[in-house]
Design an enzyme around this catalytic site. Structure first.
Site, PDB file in Angstrom:
ATOM      1  N   LYS A   1      -0.705  -0.644  -3.297  1.00 57.38           N
ATOM      2  CA  LYS A   1      -0.583  -2.075  -3.582  1.00 57.38           C
ATOM      3  C   LYS A   1      -1.885  -2.589  -4.150  1.00 57.38           C
ATOM      4  O   LYS A   1      -2.931  -2.487  -3.522  1.00 57.38           O
ATOM      5  CB  LYS A   1      -0.240  -2.820  -2.294  1.00 57.38           C
ATOM      6  CG  LYS A   1      -0.213  -4.326  -2.457  1.00 57.38           C
ATOM      7  CD  LYS A   1       0.262  -5.003  -1.197  1.00 57.38           C
ATOM      8  CE  LYS A   1       0.182  -6.516  -1.341  1.00 57.38           C
ATOM      9  NZ  LYS A   1       0.736  -7.204  -0.190  1.00 57.38           N
TER      10      LYS A   1
ATOM     11  N   ASP B   1       4.647 -14.835   7.131  1.00 55.44           N
ATOM     12  CA  ASP B   1       5.564 -14.676   6.007  1.00 55.44           C
ATOM     13  C   ASP B   1       6.637 -13.631   6.339  1.00 55.44           C
ATOM     14  O   ASP B   1       6.915 -12.737   5.546  1.00 55.44           O
ATOM     15  CB  ASP B   1       4.817 -14.286   4.735  1.00 55.44           C
ATOM     16  CG  ASP B   1       5.676 -14.514   3.484  1.00 55.44           C
ATOM     17  OD1 ASP B   1       6.690 -15.243   3.590  1.00 55.44           O
ATOM     18  OD2 ASP B   1       5.361 -13.965   2.424  1.00 55.44           O
TER      19      ASP B   1
END
Lengths: 485, 303
Positions: A151, A246
């Site tokens: 990532k 989140d």
């Protein structure tokens, strides 16, 4: 893959075919090498284990016996101290020496630090997705042949140097070593100063894509397996003072062994008691708790529990539970499901900043019929296949009042997980074809997580129940058609 | 029963390896060990002073000093001939504050460092050795520690660059656990939590941050806490239990002895440093380090 399509009688002399065959051969060989490497490592581990097992079996008296010097290995606490003298030379300053007498002292783990490796140690295989905080791709560790997820952090030219969200993501992930949290292996860097990549374990699926592609929702036993894993991961986070902020189905990853892992810590941060100053604009809209929508300046891990409630609902019906178009619509959808807040169910909601513009229909005051202290049950008709215990858990998670929501630990002990059907064993979990590897995904319809640094928009909730500001036409509110039906 | 390793991460730190302790990037680049120790000592004090002026709490300052100290350790760490101590100090403090509950702005950090590094206005003995008692002297002119807008812009870029360098050198490991809270718990457990004793314990723990023996890089927080309590109790004349109480806190006698000697030697080390640099300034930027090494070489050749 052009060679097999041709007739086998065709002359193989043409250079294109030759090249294709050559390429295939090379690829095959590379795969073989990777496999051999894996094999070798497995064997090494195996021999190490047998050696250790043999060392374990040695009676205490053989330190100078026919076996020669004892095998060197790291001392663990709780071992008999008879071999204490033999391990002296490998002692490190932080680990202390041999315990006196029979006392055994706790040994702390002594991890090390070292500079970041370069991203060239990984070979990019394919793109997986672009989240709001970075690009994710599937990659292969060139030395070990292992498949990982890579990532890239977004640096967004932040005026404060290295983006604090990225730092927090790394810090919280490094701290979160738990089976239900995605494993951050290391952080590697690219050529430029602001090329930073997180190397994580690769998992085949995320729950969102999986739910989108499934014909039927998960079985009740499977939902329990998934939910209990998610909640135990979250329990670990909360017990380490980390809020995720989140949680949503696209941030929950699933592998082909039935293990769920919480991922994407781009919004995660430490909190404290008393809570520090926090930004209000967190959590993707559909999973955002009502106190955040109403502008609460102080909030806690309860916002994650609300998201868990939304995820639970989504697992049951395969569809996101509360798909608001904007903040106002989201509040209206929430109240339509739970019924509007009353001074009994949520005593403090009137003092929230955005609650001032909220006009509740007059009839709602009398409508509350919940027993003292417990949030009202959600409408049964919405979840026809859920047991009573399940509905109680869901209703508690989706309690408007944050203090009424159960903690992650409370959830794990809820009767819902102990009643039949029991959670399905992870090993028995169905497997699915993985999309994450092979093809670019279609764009999600889920709204994006809020961007850091944005101001919370000024909201006017006058229209939540359909009435124009000032008007008292509450009976047309969406919430009530549902409650009556 | 030993709890699983992961459960202990909130009580333990990453420790320096033998290799990281036996050699450093600076020594490979020709910085003498005593000079390196002096510079690191000054840099840690600079960080502490800046943290106080920025009104950061001591736990943030202490974490920043540990990060600062880790940066220089080992052959793969930072070299004093490549990175200026003052920049690493500022970036470590800025980054630690950013991750804490009390973030601070680059401008505040750079203003504070402009004052502390000013040869005329700095209150620090290793920057401004001619500094006398501030009461009988006129206050230094503000121009001597003013940070112009142009300087601010350049130094801000340096701050951010060094922040990235620190993160990369440490493999993004920003996790630092401090022994202070652990020590308070131990004092309560021992039933001796008087303010005088606790004060002295904290003094030892804070002084240990500056230790040339890198105590915070070689020992876990529980051991540091136990050693500080042992030493402080003797100095304040508080009687502790007779038995080997340190073993209750998982510290053995040998480790305790080493740490007590290390902590006790801090005062002597600090005094010697002050005498050693009485009339000169400790080099806090790369050019000054180069100049100091050159000066030493000339002295050797001349004598």
């Amino acid at each position: 893959m052009s060679a097999p399509s041709k007739s086998r009688w065709i002359d193989d002399d043409d250079p294109e075919t030759q090249a294709a065959i050559e390429r295939q051969k090379r690829e095959k060989e590379a795969r073989k090498r990777a496999k051999a490497e894996r094999q070798r490592r497995a064997e090494e581990e195996e021999t190490a284990r047998t050696r250790e097992a043999a060392a374990e079996k040695q009676p205490y008296g053989t330190v100078n016996g026919e076996n020669g010097p004892p095998t060197k290995r790291r001392r663990l606490s709780g071992e008999p101290s008879a071999d204490g003298s033999a391990t002296g030379p490998q002692k490190r300053p932080g680990e202390g020496g041999a315990p006196a007498g029979q006392r055994s002292l706790l040994r702390f783990p002594g991890p090390e630090w070292g500079p970041c490796r370069h991203v060239d140690n990984f070979e990019r295989l394919n793109h997986i997705e672009e989240g709001s905080y970075g690009w994710v791709s599937r990659a292969k560790d060139i030395t070990t042949g292992e498949i990982v997820a890579l990532k890239k952090l977004k640096m967004d030219n932040s005026p404060d140097g290295f983006p604090v969200t990225g730092l927090r993501e790394i810090q919280t992930l490094l701290e979160s070593r738990h089976t239900n949290i995605v494993y951050l292996r290391e952080v590697v860097m690219g050529n430029k100063m602001d090329d930073v990549f997180l190397v994580m374990d690769f998992l085949e699926h995320d729950l969102k894509t999986l739910l989108d592609d499934m014909r039927e929702p998960f079985l009740p036993s499977e939902i329990k397996t998934l939910l209990s894993q998610i909640v135990s991961g979250l329990d670990f986070l909360h017990s380490h003072w980390i809020m995720h902020r989140d949680l949503k189905t696209s941030n929950l990853l699933l592998n082909n062994r039935g293990e769920v892992k919480i991922a994407d810590f781009g919004m995660a941060r430490y909190y404290g008691d008393p809570p520090p100053k926090l930004t209000q604009l967190v959590v993707t809209l559909w999973y955002r708790a009502p106190e955040l929508l109403l502008g609460a300046e102080k909030y806690g891990p309860e916002i994650d529990m609300w998201s868990i409630g939304c995820i639970f609902g989504e697992l049951l019906t395969k569809e996101p539970l509360l798909q608001g178009k904007n903040e106002v619509d989201q509040v209206s959808k929430i109240f339509a499901l739970t019924g509007p807040p009353t001074s009994q169910t949520w005593p403090s909601f009137r003092s929230l900043p955005n609650a001032k513009s909220l006009r509740l229909p007059a009839s709602s005051i009398a409508a509350s019929s919940a027993p003292e202290g417990k949030p009202p049950l959600l409408p049964r008709s919405k979840f026809p296949f859920l047991t009573n215990a399940g509905l109680q858990l869901l209703s508690a998670l989706l309690a408007l009042n944050p203090t009424a929501r159960p903690s992650a630990l409370d959830c794990l002990t809820h009767p819902y997980f102990r009643e039949d059907p029991r959670p399905k064993a992870k090993e028995m979990f169905p497997t699915f074809p993985s999309k994450a590897g092979m093809e670019r995904r279609r764009r999600r319809e889920t709204p994006e997580a809020p961007k850091r640094g944005q101001e919370a928009p000024p909201l006017d909730f006058a229209g939540v129940f359909g009435g124009a500001p000032g008007g008292d036409t509450g009976e047309t509110g969406a919430g009530f058609t549902l409650r009556l039906g | 029963m030993a709890p699983p390793a992961a459960a202990l991460s909130s009580l333990s730190n990453a420790l320096a390896t033998v290799e990281q302790l036996s050699s450093s990037s600076s020594s490979i680049d020709g910085v003498a060990p005593d000079l390196e120790a002096s510079i690191r000592f000054a840099g840690a004090q600079l960080t502490q002073a800046a943290g106080i002026l920025l009104r950061l709490s001591q736990d943030i300052i202490a974490q920043a000093i540990v990060t600062f100290t880790r940066f220089w350790a080992g052959p793969e760490g930072g070299s004093l001939r490549i990175y200026s101590v003052k920049d690493v100090s500022a970036a470590a403090l800025y980054m630690t504050a950013k991750l804490s509950f009390e973030p601070t702005s680059p401008r505040s950090v750079l203003n504070v460092y402009a004052l502390l590094l000013s040869k005329e206005a700095s209150p620090l003995w290793f920057v401004n050795p001619r500094r006398q008692d501030p009461t009988d002297k006129p206050a230094p002119a503000p121009e001597t520690y003013y940070l112009s807008e142009g300087d601010y812009q350049t130094q801000r870029q340096v701050l951010f660059r060094i922040e990235s360098v620190i993160l990369r050198t440490l493999g993004f490991n920003t996790h630092v656990v401090l022994p202070h809270t652990v020590a308070l718990t131990y004092l309560q457990t021992l039933g001796v939590s008087t303010p005088a004793l606790a004060n002295r314990v904290f003094e030892h723990l804070n002084a240990g941050l500056l230790s040339p023996q890198l105590l915070y890089l070689t020992h876990q927080p529980n051991a540091l806490a136990v050693a500080a309590i042992y030493l402080a109790a003797r100095e304040v004349n508080v009687k502790l239990v007779d038995s080997e109480w340190w073993e209750v806190f998982d510290v053995d006698r040998e480790q305790l002895g080493f740490l007590v000697v290390g902590m006790k030697s801090m005062e002597g080390f600090a005094r010697a440093e002050k005498v050693k640099w009485e009339t000169r300034t400790v080099p806090l930027v790369v050019e000054d380090v180069d100049a100091e090494i050159e000066r030493r070489r000339m002295m050797e050749e001349g004598g």
